[in-house]
Design a protein around this motif. Structure first.
Motif, PDB file in Angstrom:
ATOM      1  N   GLU A 538       0.827  -1.214   0.000  1.00 25.80           N
ATOM      2  CA  GLU A 538       0.000   0.000   0.000  1.00 25.80           C
ATOM      3  C   GLU A 538       0.860   1.263   0.000  1.00 25.80           C
ATOM      4  N   ALA A 539       1.977   1.240   0.720  1.00 24.53           N
ATOM      5  CA  ALA A 539       2.857   2.407   0.720  1.00 24.53           C
ATOM      6  C   ALA A 539       3.522   2.586  -0.644  1.00 24.53           C
ATOM      7  N   HIS A 540       3.842   1.477  -1.284  1.00 26.18           N
ATOM      8  CA  HIS A 540       4.414   1.543  -2.640  1.00 26.18           C
ATOM      9  C   HIS A 540       3.411   2.172  -3.606  1.00 26.18           C
ATOM     10  N   ARG A 541       2.172   1.767  -3.500  1.00 26.48           N
ATOM     11  CA  ARG A 541       1.136   2.339  -4.377  1.00 26.48           C
ATOM     12  C   ARG A 541       0.997   3.842  -4.157  1.00 26.48           C
ATOM     13  N   ALA A 542       1.122   4.266  -2.903  1.00 33.45           N
ATOM     14  CA  ALA A 542       0.955   5.680  -2.578  1.00 33.45           C
ATOM     15  C   ALA A 542       2.245   6.472  -2.743  1.00 33.45           C
ATOM     16  N   GLY A 543       3.374   5.772  -2.910  1.00 33.61           N
ATOM     17  CA  GLY A 543       4.655   6.456  -3.035  1.00 33.61           C
ATOM     18  C   GLY A 543       5.134   7.069  -1.731  1.00 33.61           C
ATOM     19  N   THR A 544       4.799   6.433  -0.600  1.00 35.35           N
ATOM     20  CA  THR A 544       5.131   6.998   0.701  1.00 35.35           C
ATOM     21  C   THR A 544       6.117   6.110   1.453  1.00 35.35           C
ATOM     22  N   SER A 545       6.897   6.736   2.316  1.00 40.66           N
ATOM     23  CA  SER A 545       7.782   6.003   3.210  1.00 40.66           C
ATOM     24  C   SER A 545       7.068   5.768   4.531  1.00 40.66           C
ATOM     25  N   VAL A 546       7.668   4.929   5.386  1.00 41.17           N
ATOM     26  CA  VAL A 546       7.049   4.557   6.660  1.00 41.17           C
ATOM     27  C   VAL A 546       8.085   4.652   7.774  1.00 41.17           C
ATOM     28  N   VAL A 547       7.680   5.258   8.881  1.00 42.28           N
ATOM     29  CA  VAL A 547       8.508   5.349  10.083  1.00 42.28           C
ATOM     30  C   VAL A 547       7.818   4.551  11.181  1.00 42.28           C
ATOM     31  N   GLY A 548       8.532   3.614  11.768  1.00 46.77           N
ATOM     32  CA  GLY A 548       7.968   2.827  12.851  1.00 46.77           C
ATOM     33  C   GLY A 548       8.454   3.322  14.198  1.00 46.77           C
ATOM     34  N   GLU A 549       7.538   3.480  15.137  1.00 49.16           N
ATOM     35  CA  GLU A 549       7.923   3.822  16.514  1.00 49.16           C
ATOM     36  C   GLU A 549       8.309   2.521  17.184  1.00 49.16           C
ATOM     37  N   ASP A 550       9.623   2.310  17.341  1.00 53.23           N
ATOM     38  CA  ASP A 550      10.130   1.056  17.888  1.00 53.23           C
ATOM     39  C   ASP A 550      10.900   1.283  19.185  1.00 53.23           C
ATOM     40  N   LEU A 551      10.403   2.207  20.007  1.00 52.16           N
ATOM     41  CA  LEU A 551      11.042   2.495  21.283  1.00 52.16           C
ATOM     42  C   LEU A 551      10.638   1.456  22.325  1.00 52.16           C
ATOM     43  N   GLY A 552      11.459   1.321  23.341  1.00 52.46           N
ATOM     44  CA  GLY A 552      11.137   0.381  24.411  1.00 52.46           C
ATOM     45  C   GLY A 552      11.657  -1.009  24.111  1.00 52.46           C
ATOM     46  N   THR A 553      11.012  -1.994  24.734  1.00 48.00           N
ATOM     47  CA  THR A 553      11.439  -3.382  24.581  1.00 48.00           C
ATOM     48  C   THR A 553      11.014  -3.913  23.214  1.00 48.00           C
ATOM     49  N   VAL A 554      11.980  -4.355  22.441  1.00 42.35           N
ATOM     50  CA  VAL A 554      11.713  -4.883  21.105  1.00 42.35           C
ATOM     51  C   VAL A 554      12.308  -6.283  21.027  1.00 42.35           C
ATOM     52  N   ALA A 555      11.502  -7.251  20.632  1.00 42.37           N
ATOM     53  CA  ALA A 555      11.970  -8.637  20.556  1.00 42.37           C
ATOM     54  C   ALA A 555      13.088  -8.765  19.537  1.00 42.37           C
ATOM     55  N   PRO A 556      14.011  -9.694  19.760  1.00 43.53           N
ATOM     56  CA  PRO A 556      15.129  -9.892  18.826  1.00 43.53           C
ATOM     57  C   PRO A 556      14.643 -10.160  17.406  1.00 43.53           C
ATOM     58  N   GLY A 557      15.291  -9.514  16.461  1.00 42.25           N
ATOM     59  CA  GLY A 557      14.986  -9.754  15.059  1.00 42.25           C
ATOM     60  C   GLY A 557      13.936  -8.843  14.473  1.00 42.25           C
ATOM     61  N   VAL A 558      13.145  -8.188  15.292  1.00 35.81           N
ATOM     62  CA  VAL A 558      12.063  -7.353  14.772  1.00 35.81           C
ATOM     63  C   VAL A 558      12.614  -6.151  14.023  1.00 35.81           C
ATOM     64  N   ARG A 559      13.563  -5.431  14.628  1.00 38.42           N
ATOM     65  CA  ARG A 559      14.123  -4.262  13.948  1.00 38.42           C
ATOM     66  C   ARG A 559      14.791  -4.666  12.638  1.00 38.42           C
ATOM     67  N   GLU A 560      15.451  -5.814  12.631  1.00 30.59           N
ATOM     68  CA  GLU A 560      16.100  -6.275  11.413  1.00 30.59           C
ATOM     69  C   GLU A 560      15.076  -6.591  10.325  1.00 30.59           C
ATOM     70  N   ALA A 561      13.986  -7.236  10.710  1.00 35.78           N
ATOM     71  CA  ALA A 561      12.941  -7.559   9.739  1.00 35.78           C
ATOM     72  C   ALA A 561      12.308  -6.300   9.165  1.00 35.78           C
ATOM     73  N   LEU A 562      12.083  -5.307  10.020  1.00 31.97           N
ATOM     74  CA  LEU A 562      11.527  -4.043   9.549  1.00 31.97           C
ATOM     75  C   LEU A 562      12.491  -3.334   8.606  1.00 31.97           C
ATOM     76  N   ALA A 563      13.767  -3.331   8.984  1.00 33.42           N
ATOM     77  CA  ALA A 563      14.764  -2.635   8.167  1.00 33.42           C
ATOM     78  C   ALA A 563      14.895  -3.266   6.789  1.00 33.42           C
ATOM     79  N   ARG A 564      14.778  -4.603   6.704  1.00 31.44           N
ATOM     80  CA  ARG A 564      14.885  -5.264   5.398  1.00 31.44           C
ATOM     81  C   ARG A 564      13.809  -4.786   4.438  1.00 31.44           C
ATOM     82  N   ARG A 565      12.653  -4.447   4.996  1.00 29.12           N
ATOM     83  CA  ARG A 565      11.551  -3.988   4.148  1.00 29.12           C
ATOM     84  C   ARG A 565      11.511  -2.464   4.015  1.00 29.12           C
ATOM     85  N   GLY A 566      12.495  -1.773   4.604  1.00 29.81           N
ATOM     86  CA  GLY A 566      12.572  -0.327   4.428  1.00 29.81           C
ATOM     87  C   GLY A 566      11.768   0.477   5.416  1.00 29.81           C
ATOM     88  N   VAL A 567      11.288  -0.150   6.501  1.00 25.23           N
ATOM     89  CA  VAL A 567      10.577   0.606   7.544  1.00 25.23           C
ATOM     90  C   VAL A 567      11.616   1.286   8.423  1.00 25.23           C
TER      91      VAL A 567
END
Length: 750
Positions: A538-567
């Motif tokens: 949906e973001a690709h269709r709209a031509g928009t980027s995405v910022v995720g609020e990932d503060l606090g406790t984040v399970a291992p691997g989540v930030r990496e998975a988000l980064a791979r997709r450009g979040v």
């Protein structure tokens, strides 16, 4: 063991680890309650055995929703199809550019030539080998529990030769095996990554209601947003303006002022309308009535700006509602009527349901659970009769949604016209109010009797209950994530980028059964692969980027998975330390690149308050400290001193100690030196405001979400005063790239 197995099949954790060396068991009562909210009866051992046997006896050739990423290997569900299987993909019409209008797209037919047979998937949930290990919470219902990186794409290989890549979109896929087994599923075909914002862009973060101008009706509005964007892009070189969620609120007196607990996330709140900018406003016949309303609105603004009053959303809406009732009496011109009809057709049933809820709430109150029984279901005969009886009110609320969408579009156009590389960054709240429009119109999609929150941790031993009913992951998957897709499409329509609050919720959420403390909750997994694929699509269709609020406790691997997709992530200066080492502040070059870097957020102290310790004394006055005032101040001073020492070593604080305004500039000078793609400036920081917009852990002890932007002494300042502030311009010089000086034409050398 049976209950744990059944829970694992449905993505429900029976234990979790708040820290690497601690495992906490989830009470059985909690597990049973959560399973019940997912439609699984586990009340007795016999029920557990029955449901477990039924779940394990069912098998699916395909899960309800399948994800394929462009240019990447097929998922196991497709790659492992028996050789000779027939695969047919029915593409959605809108995703076939150039296809003749009015004709359905041609199906894509292919024959699998895989070497290995497919592994059946029970009920679209994890296969038996995917059950969580003891002490681990599942993260992503279709991934190995406890391993979020499994939701990320494979890093090598490609699709097999027999696979014909469908266009990006949400399609239907049909499979028939040689032994005549058949399956149909939703197929999400997504590009591999999100669009990215320009490198090194900076912009403002602001709670829109707090930004009053000389023309506001008691709170900031979309006219003020457009004006701020136009000024910021042209005058200080900003690339974006990020705002709070503008979702529709639950009406009431008082209305819940939090923008993060809305009635609906699908439609914006018309309280944000700038009434005078509506074309029909100038043709209202009862000018005296409008003049009276404008005078009352001016009095509201005067009270907030000069008499110490809080922002009163209810009073603002009452005045705007009356004005909009007058505006709605003006006939639309043919062109405007055509645009309105197009909007109605585009929004369809979702808008009609939302508008009907608004109309019913005017009659029966804002909590649909208390409405007459016949009206509690959106498709009931009683609701159909009410729809006919309230047709004029339904149309009124539809028109308000149209008008608000138009001004949202105008704000983004103003940002783009001012040269902003991103524009308006909208905010997506974690969930919705349990009594609101979304939970009424999409009842089947929500886990009623459950609330989203957070488990106990080092900062909050009691955990958190946010009062937001969660989406059911099983219903999302079974419906091809239709509700989620519609939500994103609406938000992205007029956005330059999207911020997602608590982006970890794409992987799992902490569910708290109604009537129980947050400590008695548990994690429920979502199919992170599908959630990310829909977001990227949906973001690709709209031509928009995405910022995720990932503060606090984040399970291992989540930030990496988000980064791979450009979040992009969110990095707040005071939290950026070497937590796995000596705890020192991270040097600018050690920060991550794919993030929005900032000094604070709406839930944290302003930079001036942080530097002076005012935020500690405020919490002391409100009785929120867990240690003595002296201990808290000492700890806070030590933390701040470490950062100031680093700034001094980096020669970012030439003015030396004791100059608060200079220290604020130094903090942003530091942020600008990091590799972060985006740098956000909290707009109240530009004028030295020391008051937080929201103080977590308080309700009526502090005026959350009701404060205008103010100067260091607490005197409110208008948009006009903010943009003329020498303090702001001094701060923005730190962030603004130097431009070559251009002399007036008469002074240029030949």
């Amino acid at each position: 063991m049976g209950l744990s197995r059944l829970a694992a099949l449905h993505g429900v954790a029976t234990s979790y680890s708040p820290s690497p060396d601690v495992t906490v068991s989830v009470p059985d009562d909690t597990v049973i309650a959560v399973l019940a909210a997912l439609g699984v009866d586990a009340g007795t051992p016999a029920d557990v055995r029955k449901c477990l046997a039924a779940a394990e006896s069912r098998s699916r050739l395909l899960p309800p929703t399948v994800v394929v990423w462009a240019g990447e290997p097929l998922p196991p569900a497709l790659a492992g199809l028996p050789p000779g299987s027939t695969v047919t993909v029915e593409p959605e019409p809108s995703d076939l550019p150039g296809h003749p209008a009015g004709r359905p797209p041609a199906p894509l037919s292919m024959r699998a030539r895989a070497a290995a047979p497919a592994e059946p998937v029970a009920s679209g949930e994890p296969a038996p080998e995917a059950a969580p290990a003891p002490g681990e919470a599942p993260v992503g219902a279709m991934t190995p529990p406890g391993d979020e990186t499994a939701a990320a794409p494979a890093t090598g290989g490609s699709a097999p030769a027999w696979w014909i890549p469908p266009p990006h979109g949400v399609h239907r896929i049909h499979v028939r095996t040689p032994d005549n087994r058949r399956a149909t599923a939703t197929l999400v075909a997504a590009p591999p990554r999100l669009p990215q914002p320009p490198e090194g862009t900076h912009g403002f973060l602001v709670q829109l209601y707090s930004l009053l101008s000389a023309r506001s009706w008691g709170m900031g509005d979309l006219g003020d947003l457009a004006d701020l964007a136009a000024w910021a892009g042209r005058s200080v070189g900003s690339g974006f303006v990020q705002v709070n969620p503008l979702h529709a609120a639950v009406p009431g007196k008082p209305t819940d002022p939090s923008p993060y607990r809305p009635s609906s996330r699908r439609f914006p709140d018309p309280v944000h309308l700038h009434v005078e900018s509506i074309p029909e406003y100038g043709h209202v016949r009862d000018r005296a009535a409008l003049d009276d309303l404008r005078q009352d609105a001016a009095a509201l603004s005067e009270a907030v700006l000069n008499k110490g009053a809080l922002i009163d959303r209810d009073a603002v809406w009452e005045l705007k509602r009356q004005a909009l009732e007058l505006v709605a009496q003006v006939p639309l011109t043919p062109g405007r009527r055509a645009d309105y009809c197009d909007f109605l057709a585009e929004q369809g049933q979702a808008l009609e349901d939302h508008a009907l809820w608004c109309a019913l709430a005017e009659v029966h109150g804002p909590d649909w659970h208390t409405w007459p029984e016949a009206l509690r279901a959106p498709r009931s005969p009683g609701t159909a009769r009410a729809r006919s009886e309230l047709l004029d009110r339904v149309d009124f609320h539809c028109r308000l949604a149209w008008l608000t969408a138009g001004q949202l579009a105008a704000a983004q156009r103003a940002a783009e016209d001012a040269g902003m590389g991103v524009g308006i960054v909208h905010d997506l709240a974690v969930g919705v109010h349990p009594a609101g429009a979304d939970t009424w119109s999409q009842q089947e999609a929500f886990a009623h009797g459950m609330s989203v929150g957070a488990p106990p941790d080092a900062f909050n031993a009691r955990g958190q209950d946010w009062g937001l009913p969660p989406w059911r992951p099983d219903v999302l998957a079974a419906t091809g994530y239709a509700a989620y897709r519609g939500l994103l499409r609406g938000l992205l329509a007029h956005a330059g980028a999207l911020r997602i609050d608590h982006v970890m919720g794409l992987f799992r959420l902490w569910w708290v059964p109604e009537g129980r403390p947050p400590t008695d909750g548990t994690y429920v997994a979502y199919d992170a692969e599908a959630m990310l694929a829909v977001l990227v699509l949906e973001a690709h269709r709209a031509g928009t980027s995405v910022v995720g609020e990932d503060l606090g406790t984040v399970a291992p691997g989540v930030r990496e998975a988000l980064a791979r997709r450009g979040v992009l992530g969110t990095s707040v200066l005071w939290f950026e330390r070497d937590w796995e080492g000596d705890g020192r502040p991270l040097a600018p070059e050690e920060w991550r690149r794919d993030c929005l870097a900032t000094a604070t957020t709406h839930d944290l102290p302003s930079t001036a308050a942080r530097l002076t310790g005012d935020h500690v004394t405020l919490r002391h006055r409100l009785g929120l400290l867990t240690r003595s005032l002296e201990e808290e101040l000492t700890a806070d001073l030590t933390d701040t001193a470490e950062w100031l020492a680093l700034l001094a070593r980096l020669r970012m604080l030439p003015e030396g100690d004791g100059d608060e305004e200079a220290a604020v500039r130094a903090v942003h000078r530091f942020l600008r030196r990091t590799p972060a793609r985006m740098t956000g400036v909290w707009l109240p920081d530009t004028v030295g405001d020391r008051r937080p917009q929201n103080l977590p852990g308080t309700w009526d002890q502090y005026p959350n979400w009701r404060l205008p932007i103010a100067d260091p002494e607490g005197h409110p300042v208008t948009l006009e005063e903010i943009t003329a502030s020498p303090r702001l311009h001094g701060l923005m010089e730190v962030l603004r790239p130097r431009k070559p000086h251009t002399a007036p034409p008469g002074e240029r050398r030949p």
